[in-house]
Write an enzyme that holds these catalytic residues in place. Structure first.
Site, PDB file in Angstrom:
ATOM      1  N   LYS A 141      70.433  54.080  23.807  1.00 10.64           N
ATOM      2  CA  LYS A 141      69.109  53.577  23.452  1.00 10.64           C
ATOM      3  C   LYS A 141      68.250  54.607  22.695  1.00 10.64           C
ATOM      4  CE  LYS A 141      70.021  49.604  25.206  1.00 10.64           C
ATOM      5  NZ  LYS A 141      71.020  49.757  26.210  1.00 10.64           N
TER       6      LYS A 141
HETATM    7  C1  LIG Z   1      69.141  43.568  25.869  1.00  5.11           C
HETATM    8  C2  LIG Z   1      69.529  44.473  26.999  1.00  5.11           C
HETATM    9  N1  LIG Z   1      69.020  44.229  28.208  1.00  5.11           N
HETATM   10  C3  LIG Z   1      69.318  45.006  29.251  1.00  5.11           C
HETATM   11  C4  LIG Z   1      70.160  46.077  29.121  1.00  5.11           C
HETATM   12  C5  LIG Z   1      70.498  46.833  30.341  1.00  5.11           C
HETATM   13  O1  LIG Z   1      70.034  48.118  30.363  1.00  5.11           O
HETATM   14  P1  LIG Z   1      70.716  49.167  31.333  1.00  5.11           P
HETATM   15  O2  LIG Z   1      72.055  49.508  30.765  1.00  5.11           O
HETATM   16  O3  LIG Z   1      69.774  50.321  31.319  1.00  5.11           O
HETATM   17  O4  LIG Z   1      70.836  48.547  32.674  1.00  5.11           O
HETATM   18  C6  LIG Z   1      70.705  46.377  27.860  1.00  5.11           C
HETATM   19  C7  LIG Z   1      71.612  47.501  27.573  1.00  5.11           C
HETATM   20  O5  LIG Z   1      72.064  48.337  28.192  1.00  5.11           O
HETATM   21  C8  LIG Z   1      70.391  45.548  26.779  1.00  5.11           C
HETATM   22  O6  LIG Z   1      70.908  45.791  25.570  1.00  5.11           O
END
Ligand SMILES: Cc1ncc(COP(=O)(O)O)c(C=O)c1O
Length: 390
Positions: A177
């Site tokens: 990210k």
């Molecule tokens: C659109 C979206 N929502 C949620 C997430 C989830 O985030 P995390 O990996 O920090 O749980 C991601 C990517 O990782 C994502 O691309």
């Protein structure tokens, strides 16, 4: 440009030098939450261990219950709908817009039922959804609005930051990210009751925590009669080491985001001059923050041509690019298990969201995290060559 600099190293060093002393163990978490809330002109920011837990917390904090329906897009990393399942609620899928690839307000209207309680939109690949239209629907039907901004940081919609529109907005600091702590997340909101609920949910239901207070006091825990848990919560907190990295990344947010925008501009020069690829449309008054640079391969035969283009690109020296995730409702979990839950009225099957299905098969997500623009220029040249040969 470096993704991780001496600033991140310095802050992490401070945490390690303090040896996690209880009295100092929230220093970076507090700093991060305060600064994050300020950037988004809101009151409360609550650090989390990732950007999936954030959305589970948001749903629980808003009082969305098991069996309630939550409208989500299918063209996204599945965490958006998995968080709904973690809450025992039912994901209902609404189709996406063919140009922006984001959830379509018209499609949302079609799937609202008496059980709908919330909408989670996604700022896909860094581009805002149509927040005004979604808010109007929420107002009309008394629904909560959660923004999943895992892929969008400092993107804007009609002059405001993406993140300033929902009852809650969620962010991720996972390794790919804009701001990264390896894993991590942040939830923001402006309502004290919701923020109180959110903090308690992310902190094991502790009595002593609140919207702005993420830690219980030493006096409390040294009292044998101290009743700690007043509700059921999860341990979704962000660690002080993650927060230290995030504080440094936040100070450098502008340069980190701008670098991705510059990479997108480099790809634009190639993509805008061919009909073979069609980029995600950035409407007037939207500013994409380009977590990735996404294009559709214009072909009637995506089943073979997607792979042929990818293989040629890689053969020419291109970095492998990513496909779109399988649509969430096509995942075996949804087809084989969730579909059988009581109350799931929507058929998780082909044809449910035709636009998303069309796009998913043809999507190519080019990386934007090149910290050296020369590399991005080389990739753009390879893309150009591949288009000519294809
Ligand atoms: C659109 C979206 N929502 C949620 C997430 C989830 O985030 P995390 O990996 O920090 O749980 C991601 C990517 O990782 C994502 O691309």
């Amino acid at each position: 440009m470096e993704r991780i600099t001496n600033l991140e190293r310095k802050y992490v060093g401070e945490v390690l030098d303090n040896a996690f002393a209880t009295s100092l163990n929230s220093t970076f978490n507090n700093k991060l939450e305060k600064e994050f809330a300020e950037i988004f002109h809101t009151q409360y920011a609550i650090g989390h261990c990732n950007g999936t837990a954030t959305m589970h917390t948001a749903l629980a904090a808003l009082g969305v219950k098991p069996g309630d329906e939550v409208i989500v897009p299918p063209l996204t990393m599945s965490s958006t709908s998995l968080a709904v399942l973690h809450n025992g609620s039912i994901p209902v899928f609404a189709d996406v817009d063919a140009d922006t690839f984001n959830i379509s307000p018209e499609a949302i209207e079609k799937v609202i039922t008496s059980k709908t309680k919330a909408i989670i939109s996604v700022a896909l690949y860094g581009l805002s959804p149509d927040n005004d239209a979604i808010r109007a629907i929420c107002k009309k039907h008394s629904l909560f609005f959660i923004e999943d901004n895992a892929e969008c940081f400092l993107g804007t919609y009609k002059g405001k930051l993406v993140g300033e529109f929902g009852d809650f907005a969620s962010f991720s600091f996972q390794a790919s990210k804009h701001l990264s702590t390896g894993e991590g997340g942040m939830l923001i909101c402006s309502n004290e009751t919701f923020a109180d609920n959110a903090r308690r949910f992310n902190c094991l239901g502790y009595a002593g925590v609140s919207a702005k207070q993420g830690k219980i006091t030493r006096q409390d825990i040294q009292d044998p009669r101290y009743a700690r848990h007043i509700s059921l919560g999860f341990n979704y907190r962000m660690s002080e080491l993650q927060a230290a990295v995030a504080c440094a990344q936040l100070e450098r947010a502008n340069e980190l985001v701008q670098q991705r925008i510059k990479v997108a501009e480099i790809f634009d020069q190639v993509v805008n001059s061919t009909d073979l690829l069609r980029r995600q449309v950035e409407p007037d008054e939207y500013k994409n923050s380009y977590w990735s640079y996404s294009v559709i391969l214009n072909t009637d035969k995506p089943e073979t041509e997607w792979y042929r283009f990818r293989d040629l690109f890689v053969k020419n020296g291109g970095d492998g690019y990513y496909a779109a995730w399988m649509l969430s409702y096509d995942e075996p979990l949804f087809r084989n298990i969730i579909q059988k839950w009581n109350g799931v009225w929507q058929k998780y099957q082909a044809g449910l969201c035709p636009t998303a299905e069309y796009l998913q098969k043809r999507m190519m997500q080019l990386k934007t995290n090149y910290w050296n623009l020369v590399e991005a220029e080389q990739q753009a040249e390879i893309l150009q060559k591949t288009i000519k040969q294809f």
